[in-house]
Design a protein around this motif. Structure first.
Motif, PDB file in Angstrom:
ATOM      1  N   ASN A  67       0.831  -1.206   0.000  1.00  0.00           N
ATOM      2  CA  ASN A  67       0.000   0.000   0.000  1.00  0.00           C
ATOM      3  C   ASN A  67       0.868   1.259   0.000  1.00  0.00           C
ATOM      4  OD1 ASN A  67      -2.502  -1.348   0.020  1.00  0.00           O
ATOM      5  ND2 ASN A  67      -2.496  -1.518   2.258  1.00  0.00           N
ATOM      6  N   ILE A  68       1.904   1.253   0.818  1.00  0.00           N
ATOM      7  CA  ILE A  68       2.794   2.413   0.900  1.00  0.00           C
ATOM      8  C   ILE A  68       3.555   2.591  -0.407  1.00  0.00           C
ATOM      9  CG2 ILE A  68       4.781   3.402   2.111  1.00  0.00           C
ATOM     10  CD1 ILE A  68       3.799   1.752   4.603  1.00  0.00           C
ATOM     11  N   ALA A  69       3.968   1.490  -1.008  1.00  0.00           N
ATOM     12  CA  ALA A  69       4.716   1.554  -2.265  1.00  0.00           C
ATOM     13  C   ALA A  69       3.884   2.181  -3.376  1.00  0.00           C
ATOM     14  CB  ALA A  69       5.177   0.157  -2.666  1.00  0.00           C
ATOM     15  N   LEU A  70       2.575   1.983  -3.347  1.00  0.00           N
ATOM     16  CA  LEU A  70       1.698   2.608  -4.343  1.00  0.00           C
ATOM     17  C   LEU A  70       1.749   4.131  -4.227  1.00  0.00           C
ATOM     18  CD1 LEU A  70      -1.417   0.241  -4.097  1.00  0.00           C
ATOM     19  CD2 LEU A  70       0.222   0.375  -5.993  1.00  0.00           C
ATOM     20  N   ALA A  71       1.818   4.621  -2.986  1.00  0.00           N
ATOM     21  CA  ALA A  71       1.946   6.071  -2.768  1.00  0.00           C
ATOM     22  C   ALA A  71       3.341   6.545  -3.163  1.00  0.00           C
ATOM     23  CB  ALA A  71       1.656   6.412  -1.310  1.00  0.00           C
ATOM     24  N   GLU A  73       5.172   5.389  -5.462  1.00  0.00           N
ATOM     25  CA  GLU A  73       5.250   5.451  -6.921  1.00  0.00           C
ATOM     26  C   GLU A  73       4.809   6.823  -7.434  1.00  0.00           C
ATOM     27  OE1 GLU A  73       3.729   2.916 -10.832  1.00  0.00           O
ATOM     28  OE2 GLU A  73       2.612   2.782  -8.942  1.00  0.00           O
ATOM     29  N   LEU A  74       3.875   7.441  -6.717  1.00  0.00           N
ATOM     30  CA  LEU A  74       3.367   8.772  -7.090  1.00  0.00           C
ATOM     31  C   LEU A  74       4.194   9.889  -6.477  1.00  0.00           C
ATOM     32  CD1 LEU A  74      -0.445   8.040  -6.522  1.00  0.00           C
ATOM     33  CD2 LEU A  74       0.756   8.118  -8.723  1.00  0.00           C
ATOM     34  N   ASN A  75       5.162   9.524  -5.619  1.00  0.00           N
ATOM     35  CA  ASN A  75       5.968  10.515  -4.889  1.00  0.00           C
ATOM     36  C   ASN A  75       5.087  11.444  -4.054  1.00  0.00           C
ATOM     37  OD1 ASN A  75       8.592   9.724  -5.808  1.00  0.00           O
ATOM     38  ND2 ASN A  75       8.101  10.652  -7.794  1.00  0.00           N
ATOM     39  N   LEU A  76       4.086  10.829  -3.410  1.00  0.00           N
ATOM     40  CA  LEU A  76       3.140  11.594  -2.601  1.00  0.00           C
ATOM     41  C   LEU A  76       2.985  10.956  -1.224  1.00  0.00           C
ATOM     42  CD1 LEU A  76       0.279  12.201  -5.206  1.00  0.00           C
ATOM     43  CD2 LEU A  76       1.945  13.891  -4.402  1.00  0.00           C
ATOM     44  N   PRO A  77       2.611  11.751  -0.211  1.00  0.00           N
ATOM     45  CA  PRO A  77       2.254  11.162   1.089  1.00  0.00           C
ATOM     46  C   PRO A  77       0.996  10.318   0.948  1.00  0.00           C
ATOM     47  CG  PRO A  77       2.533  13.558   1.239  1.00  0.00           C
ATOM     48  CD  PRO A  77       2.480  13.217  -0.214  1.00  0.00           C
ATOM     49  N   LEU A  78       0.908   9.274   1.746  1.00  0.00           N
ATOM     50  CA  LEU A  78      -0.312   8.465   1.774  1.00  0.00           C
ATOM     51  C   LEU A  78      -1.268   9.099   2.774  1.00  0.00           C
ATOM     52  CD1 LEU A  78      -0.602   4.602   1.834  1.00  0.00           C
ATOM     53  CD2 LEU A  78      -1.967   5.999   3.377  1.00  0.00           C
ATOM     54  N   LEU A  79      -2.454   9.460   2.308  1.00  0.00           N
ATOM     55  CA  LEU A  79      -3.458  10.106   3.164  1.00  0.00           C
ATOM     56  C   LEU A  79      -4.607   9.156   3.427  1.00  0.00           C
ATOM     57  CD1 LEU A  79      -4.381  13.023   4.320  1.00  0.00           C
ATOM     58  CD2 LEU A  79      -5.995  12.931   2.418  1.00  0.00           C
ATOM     59  N   THR A  80      -4.981   9.014   4.693  1.00  0.00           N
ATOM     60  CA  THR A  80      -6.156   8.241   5.063  1.00  0.00           C
ATOM     61  C   THR A  80      -7.039   9.065   5.992  1.00  0.00           C
ATOM     62  OG1 THR A  80      -6.959   6.214   6.135  1.00  0.00           O
ATOM     63  CG2 THR A  80      -4.915   7.162   6.991  1.00  0.00           C
ATOM     64  N   HIS A  81      -8.348   8.807   5.943  1.00  0.00           N
ATOM     65  CA  HIS A  81      -9.258   9.472   6.872  1.00  0.00           C
ATOM     66  C   HIS A  81      -9.754   8.488   7.927  1.00  0.00           C
ATOM     67  CE1 HIS A  81     -12.463   8.527   3.553  1.00  0.00           C
ATOM     68  NE2 HIS A  81     -11.914   7.449   4.056  1.00  0.00           N
ATOM     69  N   CYS A  82      -9.053   7.378   8.060  1.00  0.00           N
ATOM     70  CA  CYS A  82      -9.429   6.346   9.025  1.00  0.00           C
ATOM     71  C   CYS A  82      -8.344   6.227  10.085  1.00  0.00           C
ATOM     72  CB  CYS A  82      -9.629   5.016   8.314  1.00  0.00           C
ATOM     73  SG  CYS A  82      -9.926   3.629   9.436  1.00  0.00           S
ATOM     74  N   SER A  83      -8.709   6.398  11.332  1.00  0.00           N
ATOM     75  CA  SER A  83      -7.730   6.303  12.416  1.00  0.00           C
ATOM     76  C   SER A  83      -7.118   4.911  12.506  1.00  0.00           C
ATOM     77  CB  SER A  83      -8.386   6.650  13.754  1.00  0.00           C
ATOM     78  OG  SER A  83      -8.845   7.967  13.766  1.00  0.00           O
ATOM     79  N   THR A  84      -7.920   3.888  12.261  1.00  0.00           N
ATOM     80  CA  THR A  84      -7.412   2.523  12.319  1.00  0.00           C
ATOM     81  C   THR A  84      -6.410   2.283  11.201  1.00  0.00           C
ATOM     82  OG1 THR A  84      -9.489   1.779  13.297  1.00  0.00           O
ATOM     83  CG2 THR A  84      -8.063   0.090  12.373  1.00  0.00           C
ATOM     84  N   CYS A  85      -6.740   2.726   9.991  1.00  0.00           N
ATOM     85  CA  CYS A  85      -5.799   2.598   8.870  1.00  0.00           C
ATOM     86  C   CYS A  85      -4.520   3.376   9.160  1.00  0.00           C
ATOM     87  CB  CYS A  85      -6.435   3.100   7.578  1.00  0.00           C
ATOM     88  SG  CYS A  85      -7.847   2.130   7.010  1.00  0.00           S
ATOM     89  N   GLN A  86      -4.674   4.573   9.732  1.00  0.00           N
ATOM     90  CA  GLN A  86      -3.498   5.364  10.099  1.00  0.00           C
ATOM     91  C   GLN A  86      -2.640   4.606  11.105  1.00  0.00           C
ATOM     92  OE1 GLN A  86      -2.195   8.488   9.257  1.00  0.00           O
ATOM     93  NE2 GLN A  86      -0.512   7.935  10.608  1.00  0.00           N
ATOM     94  N   GLY A 124      10.449   3.267   1.663  1.00  0.00           N
ATOM     95  CA  GLY A 124      10.501   4.105   2.862  1.00  0.00           C
ATOM     96  C   GLY A 124      10.731   5.559   2.541  1.00  0.00           C
ATOM     97  N   SER A 125      10.163   6.015   1.418  1.00  0.00           N
ATOM     98  CA  SER A 125      10.441   7.363   0.929  1.00  0.00           C
ATOM     99  C   SER A 125       9.305   8.349   1.143  1.00  0.00           C
ATOM    100  CB  SER A 125      10.774   7.317  -0.563  1.00  0.00           C
ATOM    101  OG  SER A 125       9.676   6.803  -1.311  1.00  0.00           O
ATOM    102  N   THR A 126       8.232   7.917   1.793  1.00  0.00           N
ATOM    103  CA  THR A 126       7.102   8.831   1.985  1.00  0.00           C
ATOM    104  C   THR A 126       6.624   8.754   3.427  1.00  0.00           C
ATOM    105  OG1 THR A 126       4.979   9.558   1.045  1.00  0.00           O
ATOM    106  CG2 THR A 126       5.287   7.179   1.317  1.00  0.00           C
ATOM    107  N   GLU A 127       5.477   9.360   3.725  1.00  0.00           N
ATOM    108  CA  GLU A 127       4.908   9.320   5.067  1.00  0.00           C
ATOM    109  C   GLU A 127       3.433   8.963   4.988  1.00  0.00           C
ATOM    110  OE1 GLU A 127       4.622  13.082   7.125  1.00  0.00           O
ATOM    111  OE2 GLU A 127       4.554  14.202   5.250  1.00  0.00           O
ATOM    112  N   VAL A 128       2.914   8.504   6.105  1.00  0.00           N
ATOM    113  CA  VAL A 128       1.501   8.146   6.215  1.00  0.00           C
ATOM    114  C   VAL A 128       0.854   9.184   7.127  1.00  0.00           C
ATOM    115  CG1 VAL A 128      -0.149   6.368   6.900  1.00  0.00           C
ATOM    116  CG2 VAL A 128       2.081   5.707   5.951  1.00  0.00           C
ATOM    117  N   LYS A 129      -0.193   9.855   6.630  1.00  0.00           N
ATOM    118  CA  LYS A 129      -0.756  10.974   7.392  1.00  0.00           C
ATOM    119  C   LYS A 129      -2.285  10.922   7.387  1.00  0.00           C
ATOM    120  CE  LYS A 129       1.362  14.902   7.524  1.00  0.00           C
ATOM    121  NZ  LYS A 129       1.945  16.233   7.202  1.00  0.00           N
ATOM    122  N   HIS A 130      -2.866  11.076   8.565  1.00  0.00           N
ATOM    123  CA  HIS A 130      -4.323  11.141   8.679  1.00  0.00           C
ATOM    124  C   HIS A 130      -4.823  12.503   8.201  1.00  0.00           C
ATOM    125  CE1 HIS A 130      -8.336  11.301  10.490  1.00  0.00           C
ATOM    126  NE2 HIS A 130      -8.282   9.982  10.571  1.00  0.00           N
TER     127      HIS A 130
END
Length: 301
Positions: A67-71, A73-86, A124-130
């Protein structure tokens, strides 16, 4: 004014696309109103909500490394609106970044499994952010306030952070995991009054629901009663699973605790979008089990 359009690789999660469709709907409405661009990760898989690791930590890590690798690939942070997913994806990202220096052979194992399925490797090149922290730290509360067209004056909002958002990761750079203020600051930015009560950072009870239903509902009932006693007009949550236990199951909770509650529960993007002038019917507010009419009437809709 923001100097550039904010763009994110959007991980909506599965609950928001099913049982809590109004969360998917309202997040789209909010980000469009703010001019934030979401590029949905259509190929993403369910994060597992913490259950994969019960069978295999490697399984949880590999699924979410993809899932993170998909983000990435776009050179973008991964954004979720789910606390559990975060909590789950953020924790995996944190652990794998540590492994890059401490256990590189484990990263090779994960990426080897991904390669067998034709997937991109984890870098490991991006971040995961709610969404909450993207709004507070990237977009900014001042910018949100500038776009408010209908101040939520007089509305008393009780935040329900839940546990995954605040404490699933070792570090929480955006807020105090035990005394958070991010949601309360958002409430102030849109003109609402934050209400503080005991259970706002505790577990909603959802993880217990499948095997200790009564205890789960008692937990939810305690939080809702505390919020009501503190004067709240509504609960506001950044987590669809918390929403399910606090809103969708509130009639069942009432039976367990033998007390009428009737406290509306809003998703965070619904609340903010109302202040930006988005019409209630665009936010799925009619989908809630506990009627949101008292909130809308108080705001003059």
């Amino acid at each position: 004014m923001l100097s550039q359009t904010l763009r994110y690789a959007y991980f909506p999660g599965c609950v928001a696309q099913g049982a809590c469709r109004e969360l998917y709907q309202s997040t789209q409405a909010l980000t469009q109103a703010l001019g934030i661009q979401l590029i949905e990760l259509k190929k993403a898989a369910c994060c597992g909500s913490g259950t994969f690791k019960e069978d295999s930590q490697l399984l949880e890590d590999t699924v979410n490394a993809r899932n993170i690798a998909l983000a990435e690939e776009l050179n973008l942070p991964l954004l979720t609106h789910c606390s559990t997913c975060q909590g789950v994806i953020g924790h995996v990202d944190e652990r794998l970044k540590e492994c890059q220096t401490k256990k590189p052979e484990y990263i090779q194992q994960v990426n080897g499994l991904l390669a067998k399925e034709g997937c991109l490797p984890y870098r490991g090149s991006t971040e995961v952010k709610h969404l909450l922290y993207a709004l507070v730290t990237d977009y900014g509360l001042e910018e949100i306030t500038k776009r408010v067209s209908r101040k939520l004056t007089g509305l008393k909002c009780a935040a329900f952070y839940g546990c995954y958002l605040l404490r699933a990761q070792k570090s929480m750079p955006y807020d105090d995991p035990y005394r958070p203020e991010a949601m309360e600051n958002v409430f102030r930015a849109v003109g609402a009054e934050p209400i503080y009560y005991r259970g706002r950072t505790q577990c909603c009870g959802w993880p217990l629901a499948s095997y200790a239903t009564t205890e789960s509902f008692k937990m939810a009932g305690t939080h809702i009663q505390d919020a009501i006693a503190a004067g709240a007009d509504c609960l506001v949550t950044p987590c669809p699973l918390c929403h399910l236990n606090l809103d969708s199951r509130q009639p069942e909770v009432e039976k367990v605790i033998d007390k009428k509650l009737g406290l509306p529960v809003l998703h965070l993007p619904q609340l903010i979008a109302l202040a930006l002038g988005v019409r209630p019917e665009e936010l799925g507010l009619e989908r809630h089990i506990v009627s949101t009419k008292p909130v809308l009437e108080k705001l003059g809709f």
